[in-house]
Design a protein around this motif. Structure first.
Motif, short mmCIF file in Angstrom:
data_model
loop_
_atom_site.label_atom_id
_atom_site.label_comp_id
_atom_site.label_asym_id
_atom_site.label_seq_id
_atom_site.Cartn_x
_atom_site.Cartn_y
_atom_site.Cartn_z
N ARG A 113 10.98 -0.92 -2.44
CA ARG A 113 10.23 -0.67 -3.79
C ARG A 113 9.79 0.71 -3.68
O ARG A 113 9.16 1.08 -2.58
CB ARG A 113 9.13 -1.77 -3.98
N MET A 114 10.03 1.82 -4.55
CA MET A 114 9.73 2.83 -4.58
C MET A 114 8.22 3.04 -5.03
O MET A 114 7.66 2.33 -5.67
CB MET A 114 10.41 4.01 -5.26
N CYS A 115 7.39 3.95 -4.29
CA CYS A 115 6.20 4.25 -4.80
C CYS A 115 5.79 5.94 -4.91
O CYS A 115 6.90 6.53 -4.71
CB CYS A 115 5.08 3.48 -4.07
N ASN A 116 4.67 6.10 -4.60
CA ASN A 116 4.59 7.90 -4.91
C ASN A 116 3.68 8.35 -3.60
O ASN A 116 3.37 9.63 -3.64
CB ASN A 116 3.54 7.92 -5.99
N SER A 117 3.39 7.71 -2.39
CA SER A 117 2.92 8.67 -1.26
C SER A 117 3.06 7.65 0.01
O SER A 117 3.22 6.33 -0.40
CB SER A 117 1.41 8.60 -1.56
N GLY A 118 2.77 7.81 1.05
CA GLY A 118 2.74 6.99 2.01
C GLY A 118 1.60 6.08 2.18
O GLY A 118 1.64 4.91 2.58
N THR A 119 0.55 6.55 1.56
CA THR A 119 -0.80 5.89 1.45
C THR A 119 -0.45 4.49 0.88
O THR A 119 -0.59 3.27 1.01
CB THR A 119 -1.84 6.30 0.90
N ILE A 285 10.08 -11.70 2.01
CA ILE A 285 8.81 -11.16 1.65
C ILE A 285 8.84 -10.50 0.23
O ILE A 285 7.93 -10.36 -0.37
CB ILE A 285 8.45 -10.44 3.08
N MET A 286 9.66 -9.59 0.31
CA MET A 286 9.57 -8.47 -0.75
C MET A 286 9.78 -9.13 -2.28
O MET A 286 9.21 -8.63 -3.23
CB MET A 286 11.03 -7.49 -0.76
N ASP A 287 10.26 -10.38 -2.24
CA ASP A 287 10.58 -10.96 -3.44
C ASP A 287 9.01 -11.72 -3.94
O ASP A 287 8.83 -12.09 -5.12
CB ASP A 287 11.74 -12.17 -3.60
N TYR A 288 8.13 -11.77 -3.10
CA TYR A 288 6.81 -11.85 -3.54
C TYR A 288 5.97 -10.75 -4.55
O TYR A 288 5.07 -11.10 -4.84
CB TYR A 288 5.79 -12.15 -2.37
N LEU A 289 6.68 -9.57 -4.66
CA LEU A 289 6.29 -8.62 -5.38
C LEU A 289 6.45 -8.85 -6.75
O LEU A 289 7.45 -9.49 -7.31
CB LEU A 289 6.92 -7.23 -4.89
N ALA A 290 5.36 -8.62 -7.73
CA ALA A 290 5.52 -8.46 -9.14
C ALA A 290 6.81 -7.70 -9.68
O ALA A 290 7.02 -6.57 -8.60
CB ALA A 290 4.32 -8.08 -10.07
N PRO A 291 7.57 -7.90 -10.49
CA PRO A 291 7.39 -9.02 -11.45
C PRO A 291 7.88 -10.33 -11.07
O PRO A 291 7.68 -11.36 -11.45
CB PRO A 291 8.10 -8.66 -12.65
N VAL A 295 2.26 -11.14 -6.02
CA VAL A 295 1.57 -9.80 -5.43
C VAL A 295 1.92 -8.65 -6.28
O VAL A 295 3.01 -8.24 -6.39
CB VAL A 295 2.29 -9.47 -3.69
N TYR A 296 0.89 -7.91 -6.72
CA TYR A 296 0.84 -6.97 -7.53
C TYR A 296 0.96 -5.73 -7.17
O TYR A 296 0.33 -5.30 -6.04
CB TYR A 296 -0.23 -7.01 -8.46
N GLN A 297 1.99 -4.83 -7.76
CA GLN A 297 1.86 -3.54 -7.03
C GLN A 297 2.73 -2.54 -8.15
O GLN A 297 3.58 -3.18 -8.71
CB GLN A 297 2.77 -3.65 -5.80
N ALA A 298 2.33 -1.54 -8.46
CA ALA A 298 2.92 -0.82 -9.70
C ALA A 298 2.74 0.72 -9.57
O ALA A 298 1.99 1.21 -8.63
CB ALA A 298 2.16 -1.27 -11.07
#
Ligand code: KE4
Length: 428
Positions: A113-119, A285-291, A295-298
């Motif tokens: 899953r891509m996001c916008n920072s290492g944090t 594990i990754m398939d626990y992510l929304a949608p 586990v929510y993350q966006a």
């Protein structure tokens, strides 16, 4: 000496608008004294200040510039992508290409899953591990930095084995208590922590080669033990490869050390200098992510087409040539030269290096963890930093940061650096 007039004027104004005059604390030179310079441009292994000085850069924007600054293939990829729009908030083909590239380079990643920072990457990976295991506690290590999420700004609590204490104002004790902080490279501490928190530890997050306390290496067998005990205890092993990923090997530290973490965090290099983070690993594990999962993350700009285009160009360029052999040779040459400079000046220096990441500590004894690093002579480091800057060489403005080589650093750059170090070390 480097001229400063325009940088000083800019910094004076910046202080009126931005806390500490900087958008990230380490840039403020607080650890070395003096004021930061401002950069006008950067190309290859060099940055050019607003006052026109050219500096050989060993910070590389803290890791992303592994191909040097303004690599032509990255610049043209970003320009081409920009012609079609800068952000969509709708799936775009670059995201699929990036995910496929990461998976091809890091076999332990089934989904990413891509996001916008290492944090964001590290914060999300911890939330995901907690959701997957239904446990709250997790282990991190002294001196390892995983971004500034509340649960990660924690130091070892007084009951170090059982809870953590906030390491920043604004972090509630209730948040910090679930974070256990252990010394790096200490197998007994790991055993004791798991024994004291049996069945309660969701994850262990680690920089496999810590680059945020300077640079030190895992002792032989340490990462192997960590993999074994997390598997036995049902804890998710998270490798924070924001810095080491795609740098220490095409597949990062996990390839270099032959360890299969459950989740990995990435950033820096995969954005080609644009804002990016990513986390990935075992599909279950990754398939626990929304949608899909609970586990929510966006992120509005996650998978941004410009950042993806830059990162794809960087990864494809790294994969195409012999970048890693070059980086190893450059690292070895720099290490040999700086060791020789310290020897000839009679200055005790411990020089740690892993591929193109390095750190020289002003201390004679080995550095295997943060406690060792903290014993280095920081006053000497300050003088060294400013002496090298006056010689046109920019090292990280803190003893507790890693240095980075790029494929753009030439033999002449390294020779200049080593000769300058020989001169400066004689003045320390
Ligand atoms: P960012 O949120 O800064 O993109 O990434 C956080 C992070 C996570 N994990 C590791 C191993 C990291 O090194 C970092 C960020 N590294 C610092 C340099 N020590 C970034 C520089 C800064 O904070 O300005």
């Amino acid at each position: 000496m480097i001229s400063r007039a325009k940088s000083e004027a800019l910094f004076a104004e910046s202080l009126q608008h931005i806390p500490g005059g900087v958008n990230s604390p380490v840039r403020a030179f607080r650890a070395v004294g003096g004021q930061p310079f401002f950069v006008q441009s950067a190309k290859g292994a060099r940055v050019t200040t607003v006052d026109g000085d050219e500096l050989i850069d060993y910070v590389g924007t803290w890791g992303p510039a592994i191909l040097g600054h303004s690599h032509p293939k990255i610049i043209s990829a970003v320009k081409a992508a920009a012609d079609h729009g800068t952000s969509f908030g709708i799936p775009n083909p670059f995201e699929v290409t990036m995910a496929r590239l990461i998976k091809s380079l890091v076999p332990n990643v089934d989904k990413v899953r891509m996001c916008n920072s290492g944090t964001e990457a590290c914060m999300s990976a911890i939330r995901l591990a907690r959701g997957f295991t239904r446990r709250d506690k997790f282990i991190k290590f002294d001196g390892c930095y995983h971004g500034h999420a509340d649960c990660l700004l924690v130091k070892a609590g007084s009951g170090a084995l059982t809870f953590g204490n906030p390491d920043s104002a604004g972090v509630p004790a209730d948040t910090a208590k679930h974070t256990l902080v252990l010394p790096f490279n200490d197998i007994e501490a790991l055993k004791a922590s798991f024994a004291a928190n049996r069945g309660e530890i969701a994850a262990v997050i680690i920089e496999p080669v810590p680059g945020n306390g300077g640079l030190y290496l895992p002792r032989p067998g340490y990462l192997e033990f960590l993999r074994q005990i997390t598997a036995e205890q049902g804890a998710v092993l998270i490798f924070d490869e924001v810095m080491t990923g795609f740098r220490l090997a095409p597949g990062g530290a996990q390839e270099r050390f032959g360890i299969r973490p459950d989740l990995s965090c990435f950033g820096k290099i995969i954005g080609g200098g644009l804002p990016v983070g990513a986390f990935g690993g075992r599909g279950e594990i990754m398939d626990y992510l929304a949608p899909l999962g609970p586990v929510y993350q966006a992120g509005t700009l996650s998978g941004n087409p410009l950042a993806m285009a830059a990162g794809i160009a960087a990864l494809e360029e790294l994969r195409a040539g012999d970048a890693y052999a070059q980086l190893e040779a450059k690292g070895a040459a720099l290490e040999a030269g700086l060791r020789e400079a310290a020897m000839s000046a009679g200055i005790p220096v411990t020089f740690n290096r892993c591929g193109s990441m390095f750190c020289g500590y002003f201390r004679g004894e080995p550095v295997w963890n943060l406690a060792d690093a903290m014993k280095s002579d920081r006053e000497r480091f300050k003088k060294y930093f400013h002496g090298m800057l006056a010689e046109g060489v920019y090292f990280a403005p803190s003893q507790f940061e890693a240095g980075f080589l790029s494929t753009a650093h030439t033999e002449a750059d390294i020779a200049h650096t080593v000769q300058a170090a020989a001169r400066v070390m004689k003045t320390l």
